[in-house]
Design an enzyme around this catalytic site. Structure first.
Site, PDB file in Angstrom:
ATOM      1  N   HIS A  50       0.846  -1.194   0.000  1.00  0.00           N
ATOM      2  CA  HIS A  50       0.000   0.000   0.000  1.00  0.00           C
ATOM      3  C   HIS A  50       0.879   1.241   0.000  1.00  0.00           C
ATOM      4  O   HIS A  50       2.100   1.171   0.108  1.00  0.00           O
ATOM      5  CB  HIS A  50      -0.993   0.010   1.178  1.00  0.00           C
ATOM      6  CG  HIS A  50      -0.387   0.210   2.522  1.00  0.00           C
ATOM      7  ND1 HIS A  50      -1.045   0.861   3.538  1.00  0.00           N
ATOM      8  CD2 HIS A  50       0.804  -0.139   3.051  1.00  0.00           C
ATOM      9  CE1 HIS A  50      -0.304   0.888   4.618  1.00  0.00           C
ATOM     10  NE2 HIS A  50       0.821   0.281   4.355  1.00  0.00           N
ATOM     11  N   CYS A  58       6.261   5.614   3.999  1.00  0.00           N
ATOM     12  CA  CYS A  58       4.956   5.070   3.603  1.00  0.00           C
ATOM     13  C   CYS A  58       4.375   5.774   2.382  1.00  0.00           C
ATOM     14  O   CYS A  58       3.417   5.290   1.785  1.00  0.00           O
ATOM     15  CB  CYS A  58       3.983   5.146   4.766  1.00  0.00           C
ATOM     16  SG  CYS A  58       4.476   4.116   6.162  1.00  0.00           S
ATOM     17  N   HIS A 101       4.857   0.082  -0.684  1.00  0.00           N
ATOM     18  CA  HIS A 101       5.653  -0.707   0.256  1.00  0.00           C
ATOM     19  C   HIS A 101       4.726  -1.773   0.823  1.00  0.00           C
ATOM     20  O   HIS A 101       3.504  -1.661   0.736  1.00  0.00           O
ATOM     21  CB  HIS A 101       6.243   0.173   1.375  1.00  0.00           C
ATOM     22  CG  HIS A 101       5.219   0.729   2.302  1.00  0.00           C
ATOM     23  ND1 HIS A 101       4.404   1.802   1.953  1.00  0.00           N
ATOM     24  CD2 HIS A 101       4.843   0.364   3.551  1.00  0.00           C
ATOM     25  CE1 HIS A 101       3.597   2.071   2.963  1.00  0.00           C
ATOM     26  NE2 HIS A 101       3.831   1.209   3.942  1.00  0.00           N
ATOM     27  N   HIS A 114       3.614  -5.070   3.734  1.00  0.00           N
ATOM     28  CA  HIS A 114       3.583  -5.584   5.105  1.00  0.00           C
ATOM     29  C   HIS A 114       3.055  -7.008   5.097  1.00  0.00           C
ATOM     30  O   HIS A 114       2.302  -7.403   4.204  1.00  0.00           O
ATOM     31  CB  HIS A 114       2.638  -4.759   5.985  1.00  0.00           C
ATOM     32  CG  HIS A 114       3.027  -3.331   6.130  1.00  0.00           C
ATOM     33  ND1 HIS A 114       4.046  -2.917   6.950  1.00  0.00           N
ATOM     34  CD2 HIS A 114       2.523  -2.216   5.557  1.00  0.00           C
ATOM     35  CE1 HIS A 114       4.144  -1.598   6.884  1.00  0.00           C
ATOM     36  NE2 HIS A 114       3.244  -1.147   6.030  1.00  0.00           N
ATOM     37  N   ASP A 141      -4.987 -10.514   0.105  1.00  0.00           N
ATOM     38  CA  ASP A 141      -3.684 -11.186   0.101  1.00  0.00           C
ATOM     39  C   ASP A 141      -2.964 -11.033  -1.238  1.00  0.00           C
ATOM     40  O   ASP A 141      -3.532 -11.288  -2.300  1.00  0.00           O
ATOM     41  CB  ASP A 141      -3.860 -12.666   0.425  1.00  0.00           C
ATOM     42  CG  ASP A 141      -2.541 -13.349   0.741  1.00  0.00           C
ATOM     43  OD1 ASP A 141      -1.643 -12.698   1.319  1.00  0.00           O
ATOM     44  OD2 ASP A 141      -2.411 -14.543   0.412  1.00  0.00           O
ATOM     45  N   HIS A 142      -1.710 -10.592  -1.157  1.00  0.00           N
ATOM     46  CA  HIS A 142      -0.843 -10.371  -2.304  1.00  0.00           C
ATOM     47  C   HIS A 142      -1.441  -9.387  -3.304  1.00  0.00           C
ATOM     48  O   HIS A 142      -1.321  -9.554  -4.512  1.00  0.00           O
ATOM     49  CB  HIS A 142      -0.454 -11.694  -2.969  1.00  0.00           C
ATOM     50  CG  HIS A 142       0.538 -12.452  -2.146  1.00  0.00           C
ATOM     51  ND1 HIS A 142       0.171 -13.216  -1.063  1.00  0.00           N
ATOM     52  CD2 HIS A 142       1.882 -12.518  -2.220  1.00  0.00           C
ATOM     53  CE1 HIS A 142       1.250 -13.745  -0.523  1.00  0.00           C
ATOM     54  NE2 HIS A 142       2.310 -13.334  -1.198  1.00  0.00           N
ATOM     55  N   GLU A 151      -0.058  -4.278  11.584  1.00  0.00           N
ATOM     56  CA  GLU A 151       0.679  -3.936  10.368  1.00  0.00           C
ATOM     57  C   GLU A 151       2.120  -4.432  10.470  1.00  0.00           C
ATOM     58  O   GLU A 151       2.698  -4.899   9.498  1.00  0.00           O
ATOM     59  CB  GLU A 151       0.640  -2.431  10.166  1.00  0.00           C
ATOM     60  CG  GLU A 151       1.309  -1.955   8.902  1.00  0.00           C
ATOM     61  CD  GLU A 151       1.221  -0.450   8.757  1.00  0.00           C
ATOM     62  OE1 GLU A 151       0.428   0.005   7.915  1.00  0.00           O
ATOM     63  OE2 GLU A 151       1.937   0.256   9.494  1.00  0.00           O
TER      64      GLU A 151
END
Length: 137
Positions: free
Chosen positions: A14, A33, A39, A41, A79-80, A126
């Site tokens: 994100h 960020c 980037h 997490h 996810d991903h 996070e």
């Protein structure tokens, strides 16, 4: 009243960036960020459900059902993914951990209520040091 929890994990990218601000202001407020290339997490989602124990099952809610709700309606969609670009329920929103937790709540709350339980808390970690909790308030 008893509380049950289910944890799930997802990896996603994100960016925190306010298009109404200059790049300098975004960098000042959001730091790394605001990276133009995003980037990522490895998030941990904890969903807490509360209710009374059903006398026939001994459950507040079947944890297998809760797992499937979370995976189908949340994890599979996050996810991903690039949260800013790929996720319909986050499109056009600031993809802060706070906003993500609120949007997850909006998805899960009615689904859990249909099964006779109450969503108590959505916790989103996070990093191992940064997390948010949302109680639907």
């Amino acid at each position: 009243m008893i509380y049950i929890q289910r944890k799930e994990r997802f990896s996603a990218a994100h960016q925190l960036y306010n298009p109404n601000w200059s790049e300098e202001k975004n960098d000042e407020v959001f730091g790394k960020c605001a990276n133009r290339n995003f980037h990522g997490h490895n998030f941990t989602l904890t969903v807490t459900v509360k209710g009374e124990i059903h006398p026939d099952t001994g459950f507040v809610m079947n944890l297998t059902d809760l797992k499937e709700l979370i995976r189908t309606h949340v994890i599979d969609r996050l996810d991903h993914k690039n949260l800013n670009l790929d996720v319909d329920f986050l499109r056009g929103k600031m993809c802060s951990t706070e906003i993500i937790a609120i949007e997850i709540w909006k998805i899960l709350q009615p689904l859990i209520a249909e099964r006779g339980a109450t969503l108590h808390c959505v916790r989103l970690d996070e990093t191992e040091n940064n997390s948010v909790e949302y109680y639907g308030e």
